[in-house]
Design a protein around this motif. Structure first.
Motif, PDB file in Angstrom:
ATOM      1  N   ALA A 298       0.814  -1.213   0.000  1.00 51.93           N
ATOM      2  CA  ALA A 298       0.000   0.000   0.000  1.00 51.93           C
ATOM      3  C   ALA A 298       0.852   1.270   0.000  1.00 51.93           C
ATOM      4  N   PHE A 299       1.975   1.248   0.728  1.00 50.68           N
ATOM      5  CA  PHE A 299       2.680   2.503   0.987  1.00 50.68           C
ATOM      6  C   PHE A 299       3.999   2.705   0.247  1.00 50.68           C
ATOM      7  N   LEU A 300       4.723   1.637  -0.055  1.00 51.71           N
ATOM      8  CA  LEU A 300       6.114   1.825  -0.478  1.00 51.71           C
ATOM      9  C   LEU A 300       6.280   2.691  -1.730  1.00 51.71           C
ATOM     10  N   PRO A 301       5.573   2.392  -2.848  1.00 51.91           N
ATOM     11  CA  PRO A 301       5.765   3.260  -4.021  1.00 51.91           C
ATOM     12  C   PRO A 301       5.339   4.708  -3.752  1.00 51.91           C
ATOM     13  N   THR A 302       4.238   4.863  -3.033  1.00 51.54           N
ATOM     14  CA  THR A 302       3.734   6.202  -2.724  1.00 51.54           C
ATOM     15  C   THR A 302       4.716   6.979  -1.842  1.00 51.54           C
ATOM     16  N   TYR A 303       5.254   6.278  -0.873  1.00 55.14           N
ATOM     17  CA  TYR A 303       6.229   6.875   0.049  1.00 55.14           C
ATOM     18  C   TYR A 303       7.496   7.283  -0.705  1.00 55.14           C
ATOM     19  N   ALA A 304       7.992   6.376  -1.560  1.00 51.63           N
ATOM     20  CA  ALA A 304       9.204   6.678  -2.327  1.00 51.63           C
ATOM     21  C   ALA A 304       8.963   7.873  -3.253  1.00 51.63           C
ATOM     22  N   HIS A 305       7.795   7.901  -3.888  1.00 55.25           N
ATOM     23  CA  HIS A 305       7.449   8.994  -4.806  1.00 55.25           C
ATOM     24  C   HIS A 305       7.406  10.326  -4.041  1.00 55.25           C
ATOM     25  N   ALA A 306       6.801  10.291  -2.863  1.00 55.63           N
ATOM     26  CA  ALA A 306       6.693  11.522  -2.062  1.00 55.63           C
ATOM     27  C   ALA A 306       8.069  12.035  -1.649  1.00 55.63           C
ATOM     28  N   MET A 307       8.978  11.107  -1.369  1.00 53.37           N
ATOM     29  CA  MET A 307      10.289  11.523  -0.887  1.00 53.37           C
ATOM     30  C   MET A 307      11.188  12.030  -2.014  1.00 53.37           C
ATOM     31  N   TYR A 308      10.979  11.520  -3.232  1.00 55.48           N
ATOM     32  CA  TYR A 308      11.954  11.820  -4.283  1.00 55.48           C
ATOM     33  C   TYR A 308      11.411  12.584  -5.488  1.00 55.48           C
ATOM     34  N   SER A 309      10.173  13.037  -5.408  1.00 55.63           N
ATOM     35  CA  SER A 309       9.664  13.838  -6.517  1.00 55.63           C
ATOM     36  C   SER A 309       9.498  15.271  -6.041  1.00 55.63           C
ATOM     37  N   SER A 310       9.932  16.208  -6.888  1.00 52.18           N
ATOM     38  CA  SER A 310       9.792  17.608  -6.487  1.00 52.18           C
ATOM     39  C   SER A 310       8.321  18.041  -6.565  1.00 52.18           C
ATOM     40  N   ARG A 311       7.546  17.371  -7.414  1.00 48.54           N
ATOM     41  CA  ARG A 311       6.111  17.689  -7.509  1.00 48.54           C
ATOM     42  C   ARG A 311       5.351  16.353  -7.553  1.00 48.54           C
TER      43      ARG A 311
ATOM     44  N   VAL B 231       4.599 -10.121  -3.532  1.00 49.82           N
ATOM     45  CA  VAL B 231       5.304 -10.275  -4.809  1.00 49.82           C
ATOM     46  C   VAL B 231       4.393  -9.875  -5.976  1.00 49.82           C
ATOM     47  N   ILE B 232       3.097 -10.005  -5.782  1.00 47.61           N
ATOM     48  CA  ILE B 232       2.131  -9.600  -6.814  1.00 47.61           C
ATOM     49  C   ILE B 232       1.709  -8.143  -6.607  1.00 47.61           C
ATOM     50  N   ALA B 233       1.364  -7.804  -5.352  1.00 50.44           N
ATOM     51  CA  ALA B 233       0.746  -6.497  -5.082  1.00 50.44           C
ATOM     52  C   ALA B 233       1.736  -5.333  -5.192  1.00 50.44           C
ATOM     53  N   LEU B 234       2.974  -5.547  -4.795  1.00 52.25           N
ATOM     54  CA  LEU B 234       3.933  -4.433  -4.842  1.00 52.25           C
ATOM     55  C   LEU B 234       4.236  -3.983  -6.279  1.00 52.25           C
ATOM     56  N   PRO B 235       4.520  -4.918  -7.217  1.00 54.30           N
ATOM     57  CA  PRO B 235       4.706  -4.465  -8.596  1.00 54.30           C
ATOM     58  C   PRO B 235       3.455  -3.794  -9.170  1.00 54.30           C
ATOM     59  N   LEU B 236       2.265  -4.294  -8.810  1.00 50.40           N
ATOM     60  CA  LEU B 236       1.032  -3.664  -9.296  1.00 50.40           C
ATOM     61  C   LEU B 236       0.900  -2.250  -8.728  1.00 50.40           C
ATOM     62  N   SER B 237       1.240  -2.108  -7.467  1.00 49.37           N
ATOM     63  CA  SER B 237       1.171  -0.791  -6.826  1.00 49.37           C
ATOM     64  C   SER B 237       2.149   0.177  -7.508  1.00 49.37           C
ATOM     65  N   ALA B 238       3.365  -0.334  -7.808  1.00 51.42           N
ATOM     66  CA  ALA B 238       4.367   0.495  -8.489  1.00 51.42           C
ATOM     67  C   ALA B 238       3.912   0.841  -9.909  1.00 51.42           C
ATOM     68  N   ALA B 239       3.298  -0.141 -10.588  1.00 53.58           N
ATOM     69  CA  ALA B 239       2.811   0.097 -11.954  1.00 53.58           C
ATOM     70  C   ALA B 239       1.696   1.139 -11.941  1.00 53.58           C
ATOM     71  N   ALA B 240       0.807   1.052 -10.945  1.00 56.22           N
ATOM     72  CA  ALA B 240      -0.294   2.022 -10.840  1.00 56.22           C
ATOM     73  C   ALA B 240       0.261   3.423 -10.615  1.00 56.22           C
ATOM     74  N   LEU B 241       1.303   3.511  -9.824  1.00 56.25           N
ATOM     75  CA  LEU B 241       1.944   4.812  -9.574  1.00 56.25           C
ATOM     76  C   LEU B 241       2.503   5.384 -10.876  1.00 56.25           C
ATOM     77  N   LEU B 242       3.142   4.509 -11.637  1.00 53.62           N
ATOM     78  CA  LEU B 242       3.745   4.939 -12.894  1.00 53.62           C
ATOM     79  C   LEU B 242       2.681   5.413 -13.880  1.00 53.62           C
ATOM     80  N   VAL B 243       1.586   4.654 -13.971  1.00 58.42           N
ATOM     81  CA  VAL B 243       0.492   5.028 -14.884  1.00 58.42           C
ATOM     82  C   VAL B 243      -0.082   6.378 -14.474  1.00 58.42           C
ATOM     83  N   GLY B 244      -0.349   6.531 -13.170  1.00 58.40           N
ATOM     84  CA  GLY B 244      -0.901   7.793 -12.679  1.00 58.40           C
ATOM     85  C   GLY B 244       0.040   8.962 -12.951  1.00 58.40           C
ATOM     86  N   TRP B 245       1.319   8.720 -12.771  1.00 55.79           N
ATOM     87  CA  TRP B 245       2.312   9.778 -12.994  1.00 55.79           C
ATOM     88  C   TRP B 245       2.366  10.165 -14.467  1.00 55.79           C
ATOM     89  N   VAL B 246       2.317   9.148 -15.357  1.00 56.59           N
ATOM     90  CA  VAL B 246       2.348   9.415 -16.804  1.00 56.59           C
ATOM     91  C   VAL B 246       1.101  10.192 -17.214  1.00 56.59           C
TER      92      VAL B 246
END
Lengths: 42, 525
Positions: free
Chosen positions: B426-439, B495-510
């Protein structure tokens, strides 16, 4: 080595020790770094 | 228990007096809301490192996962590799520094608060708070069960009394002393754990004739692997299971990756990065944290596997056969009782009590602040107020105690892995994005958090056989315990949910990046 024949177990132990060593080295090298960052912009 | 109960009771009482004293010290030093929530942002680096490590390592990690190492062997050392590499180095250097800096600038006081402020979104704060309030009591109850079982077996106190007394003592200093009390007591508990595990490793190798002799003896026992485990892919206690076999998949996906990665996004650990005044403190904490974790899980997994040598040499059986009623959680305590001097049994039992208390206190504090500050406090002042948070902490503790009475005793290690998997998904991609994206993109964060949590739940409830069978949802809806065949049934939800969560983050960002419209107001930052 150390009585462990399976390389995948041995590599695991070596990596665990290596990362621990990395923590020690990192902590020592940066012992006084980062003290002036309190008012920085992000 | 082999040792005199009177001696253990006396030492335990002395320990509790010191703990309450440290709790009182925390209470006296808690003057403002920041003190209660983030320990005034002035914690000493050694206290941070020990507190982080002691919170990280519960009794389950030592006894539960040590027992698993006795069953499955030294392959679990790969979890130690991740514990140190990800759980300390990456966590402190990559995430910790940014978390401290951004948390300090935004005056964030909890993990959901940090998420909410980074994304400028009440939804993010509320949703992250809800995941904690809903998911963390299960993990907390598991820690409570483990602690109460341990107290019952060592002090011969009835289980119900143990559970309530255990929760009440920890609750006392958490509710009154906040995070300062939690971290001070954690540091003492971490110190006791370090002493206990160091002695355990040394005495075990001395007992078994030396490092090379003990390891060689373990490697030579591969023909004693039980038929059922050999059929699942196990090849011995000093070698990895056969690649791709069910035991290999369980070991690698659930135990190593599930728990190893899960630690990166645990709210009760992330908040600790915001308790120090500068990056220098984090740098110094790394020096203590790495060796501490090595001496916790590295020792537990090594000694766990080596118990096979001890039991075979002294009783002619493997560790699994020496377990009480087949329960792997009893292997480490049985080994200690059978092989160690009485005084060390007391030290080790105290270390286990310390491990349970340090994890429990942090969970109580994180749940209380999440409910009282992030979820309930939706109106009124932006500032934290201690009284409602203390009340919320008491409420969350009560819920956890009730859950501990309801949940089965065999759930400890599984609940630990489940909670870590949920947090990472639930949190890891979102947390990483918040820490390392200027916007940081709010739309990407929402998509990631929801996709991660939903995918984790779906895989847990409908595919991962150990949980889906117990929950019964898959059987109720589809008439089968799991909707996918082997080997998927032993692939961990993370192993399934984390890549999906990361992929969803990427799609939303794009989508955000290339100007696809988003609902009005959602980007207000």
């Amino acid at each position: 080595m150390f009585g462990i024949d399976d390389p995948s177990i041995l590599v695991g132990y070596l990596l665990a020790l290596g990362f621990t060593l990395a923590c020690l080295v990192y902590g020592l090298l940066n012992w006084n770094n980062g003290v002036e960052e309190q008012r920085d912009g992000s | 228990m082999a040792v005199d109960t009177g001696l253990f009771v006396a030492i335990t009482l002395a320990y509790l007096v010191i703990i309450i004293g440290l709790g009182y010290l925390g209470y006296r030093q808690t003057k403002e809301n920041d003190d209660y929530m983030v320990a005034g942002r002035k914690i000493h680096p050694v206290i941070l490192a020990l507190s982080y490590g002691a919170t990280f390592i519960s009794t389950s990690a030592i006894v539960g996962f040590g027992g698993v190492a006795a069953q499955l062997g030294m392959g679990l050392i790969w979890l130690t590799v991740l514990n140190i590499g990800l759980g300390i180095l990456i966590a402190f250097v990559v995430f910790g520094k940014r978390t401290r800096k951004i948390g300090s600038q935004l005056r964030a006081v909890t993990f959901p608060d940090l998420m909410g402020k980074c994304y400028g979104s009440s939804f993010m704060q509320y949703a992250a708070g809800l995941v904690i309030v809903v998911g963390m009591p299960l993990y907390t109850a598991a820690i409570l069960i483990g602690g109460a079982q341990f107290i019952t077996s060592t002090l011969q106190i009835p289980y119900n009394t143990s559970l309530i007394a255990f929760a009440a003592i920890v609750a006392l200093y958490v509710v009154l002393g906040g995070l300062i009390a939690v971290m001070y007591t954690d540091a003492l508990q971490g110190g006791i754990m370090l002493v206990g595990m160091t002695i355990l490793l040394a005495l075990t190798y001395i007992k078994l004739g030396g490092i090379v002799e003990a390891n060689t003896a373990l490697a030579g026992m591969s023909d004693l692997v039980p038929q059922a485990l050999a059929a699942g892919g196990m090849t011995g206690w000093a070698s990895m299971p056969a690649l791709g076999s069910p035991i290999w998949l369980t070991l690698v996906t659930t135990l190593v990756l599930g728990v190893g990665i899960g630690v990166l996004a645990q709210p009760q650990l992330v908040v600790r990065f915001m308790t120090v005044k500068d990056t220098r403190s984090l740098n110094r904490a790394v020096l203590v944290g790495g060796p501490f974790i090595l001496m916790m899980t590295g020792v537990a997994f090594t000694v766990g596997a080596l118990t096979n040598v001890y039991f075979y040499q002294t009783q002619g059986v493997i560790a699994l056969q020496a377990a009480t009623e087949g329960n792997v959680d009893t292997i480490i305590p049985n080994f200690i009782n059978a092989s160690m001097p009485d005084l060390f049994v007391v030290v080790f039992m105290l270390a286990l009590l310390a491990a349970a208390m340090s994890t429990l206190s942090s969970l109580f504090h994180t749940m209380g602040t999440s409910l009282g500050f992030d979820v309930v406090r939706r109106t009124g002042s932006e500032k934290a107020s201690m009284r409602p948070i203390r009340v919320a902490t008491v409420v969350m503790i009560a819920i956890s105690v009730v859950l501990a009475f309801i949940m089965p005793g065999s759930i400890i290690a599984r609940a630990t892995a489940m909670f870590m998997g949920l947090c990472a998904s639930a949190f890891l991609p979102t947390y990483a994005h918040a820490m390392y994206s200027s916007r940081p993109s709010l739309r990407a964060a929402k998509m990631s958090l929801i996709a991660g949590a939903v995918a984790w739940f779906a895989w847990t409830a409908f595919v991962h056989i150990k949980e889906s069978e117990a929950l019964g949802l898959s059987d109720f809806l589809f008439g089968v315990p799991a909707v996918l065949p082997m080997p998927w049934q032993v692939v961990d939800p993370l192993v399934i949910a984390l890549p999906l969560s990361a992929a969803a983050l990427l799609v939303g960002w794009v989508l955000d990046r290339y100007g696809v419209p988003v609902e009005k107001g959602a980007e207000a930052a």
